[in-house]
Write a protein that holds these residues in place. Structure first.
Motif, PDB file in Angstrom:
ATOM      1  N   THR A 149       0.843  -1.191   0.000  1.00  0.00           N
ATOM      2  CA  THR A 149       0.000   0.000   0.000  1.00  0.00           C
ATOM      3  C   THR A 149       0.877   1.240   0.000  1.00  0.00           C
ATOM      4  O   THR A 149       1.748   1.374   0.855  1.00  0.00           O
ATOM      5  N   PRO A 150       0.692   2.163  -0.958  1.00  0.00           N
ATOM      6  CA  PRO A 150       1.527   3.366  -0.975  1.00  0.00           C
ATOM      7  C   PRO A 150       1.524   4.076   0.380  1.00  0.00           C
ATOM      8  O   PRO A 150       0.467   4.328   0.972  1.00  0.00           O
ATOM      9  N   GLY A 151       2.725   4.368   0.861  1.00  0.00           N
ATOM     10  CA  GLY A 151       2.869   5.042   2.142  1.00  0.00           C
ATOM     11  C   GLY A 151       2.994   4.114   3.339  1.00  0.00           C
ATOM     12  O   GLY A 151       3.382   4.550   4.427  1.00  0.00           O
ATOM     13  N   LEU A 152       2.665   2.827   3.150  1.00  0.00           N
ATOM     14  CA  LEU A 152       2.676   1.892   4.280  1.00  0.00           C
ATOM     15  C   LEU A 152       3.737   0.796   4.136  1.00  0.00           C
ATOM     16  O   LEU A 152       3.725  -0.180   4.869  1.00  0.00           O
ATOM     17  N   ARG A 153       4.656   0.949   3.190  1.00  0.00           N
ATOM     18  CA  ARG A 153       5.584  -0.134   2.892  1.00  0.00           C
ATOM     19  C   ARG A 153       6.392  -0.574   4.102  1.00  0.00           C
ATOM     20  O   ARG A 153       6.556  -1.777   4.344  1.00  0.00           O
ATOM     21  N   SER A 154       6.925   0.361   4.867  1.00  0.00           N
ATOM     22  CA  SER A 154       7.765  -0.037   5.999  1.00  0.00           C
ATOM     23  C   SER A 154       6.960  -0.837   7.016  1.00  0.00           C
ATOM     24  O   SER A 154       7.449  -1.842   7.558  1.00  0.00           O
TER      25      SER A 154
END
Length: 291
Positions: A149-154
């Motif tokens: 999900t864009p922005g949630l990778r980490s």
């Protein structure tokens, strides 16, 4: 009883520097321009609340630190505590974390906290199911992809580790992965590999995707660090692993499910990569119970 943890060692938490911007953005999105007007209208300012996020089903927990942070960013006076660290297996009815403080603050942070911990726990649970499926059938590790999900990778890649999996590259800048479109435009497997090797630094690993055994033979003539064996049947994978003969890391990919994963692992591949554990895993059902 000490909770069962899926990972061999205690999973190190992500640095707050990485997590806080994600949680802040989620809270700002939810609070909008005027804050929680429902809670502010209905709940007295001096009301107190003690609650717990509790599992509605069994699974593997992840995203706990992000959920805790959602409460304390709303109100630093809220007392929070984790009952289950990331990587713990949880049964229905067991508490994951506790929050005690202003009722208004806890209710305002509730949805963001739940969104994060439910989403990440779903990823950890899906990963653990694949890890459990392949464990008796070889040494293959389950790895995620960049299908996050864009922005949630980490957070999502951390959740994969909480489920006992491993991470593939985090972005376009930390490893070379030559795929079919790169090969088509470069003109050949050999040309793509030679250009990559002449360009990147000596510490950068190079992996290349192949669809056929003929492509694999061409790759082996040139040499590479890792080979992605894409959408091959178990029989073809077994032959590919035999031909590689440990000269490179072998990775199987393409429509990997818990049903097919054991047969893939039995071929002897080193890695099994899958995107659905991050882009399509169902959430783990958790909810806030008020004492």
């Amino acid at each position: 009883m000490k909770p069962t943890v899926t990972t061999q060692d205690v999973l190190a938490p992500l640095p707050r520097l990485l997590v806080e911007p994600i949680v802040r953005a989620a809270l700002l999105e939810d609070l909008g321009r005027a804050g929680d007007i429902t809670t502010d209208a209905v709940i007295p300012a001096d009301a107190r609340l003690r609650g717990a996020i509790v599992a509605r089903e069994s699974g593997v927990v992840a995203g706990v630190d992000a959920a805790l942070l959602a409460f304390t960013l709303i109100d630093p006076t809220i007392t929070v505590a984790a009952d289950r660290p990331d990587g713990s297996r949880v049964e229905r009815g067991e508490a994951v974390l506790q929050a005690d403080g202003s009722a208004r603050s806890i209710l305002s942070a509730e949805r963001v906290a739940l969104n994060l911990v439910c989403r990440m726990s779903g990823i950890a649970t899906a990963t653990a199911a694949l890890v459990d499926a392949v464990r008796p059938h070889g040494h293959a590790r389950i790895v995620c992809t960049r299908k996050t999900t864009p922005g949630l990778r980490s957070l999502e890649k951390h959740a994969v580790r909480a489920g006992g999996g491993s991470n593939h590259r985090f972005g376009l800048d930390d490893a070379v992965l030559i795929k079919d479109n790169h090969i088509a435009i470069a003109g050949s497997v050999r040309r793509a590999l030679e250009r990559a090797r002449a360009t990147v630094g000596h510490l950068v690993k190079i992996e290349i995707e192949v669809d056929t055994l003929d492509q694999l033979d061409e790759v082996l003539e040139v040499g590479v660090d890792a080979i992605l064996l894409d959408n091959m049947s178990p029989d073809t994978l077994s032959e590919a692993v035999r031909r590689v003969n440990k000269r490179a890391i072998t990775e199987a990919s393409g429509r990997i499910t818990a049903a097919i994963a054991p047969a893939i692992a039995a071929t002897g591949v080193d890695l099994i990569s899958t995107g659905w554990i991050t882009h399509s895993a169902p959430i783990l059902d958790l909810g806030l119970d008020v004492a």
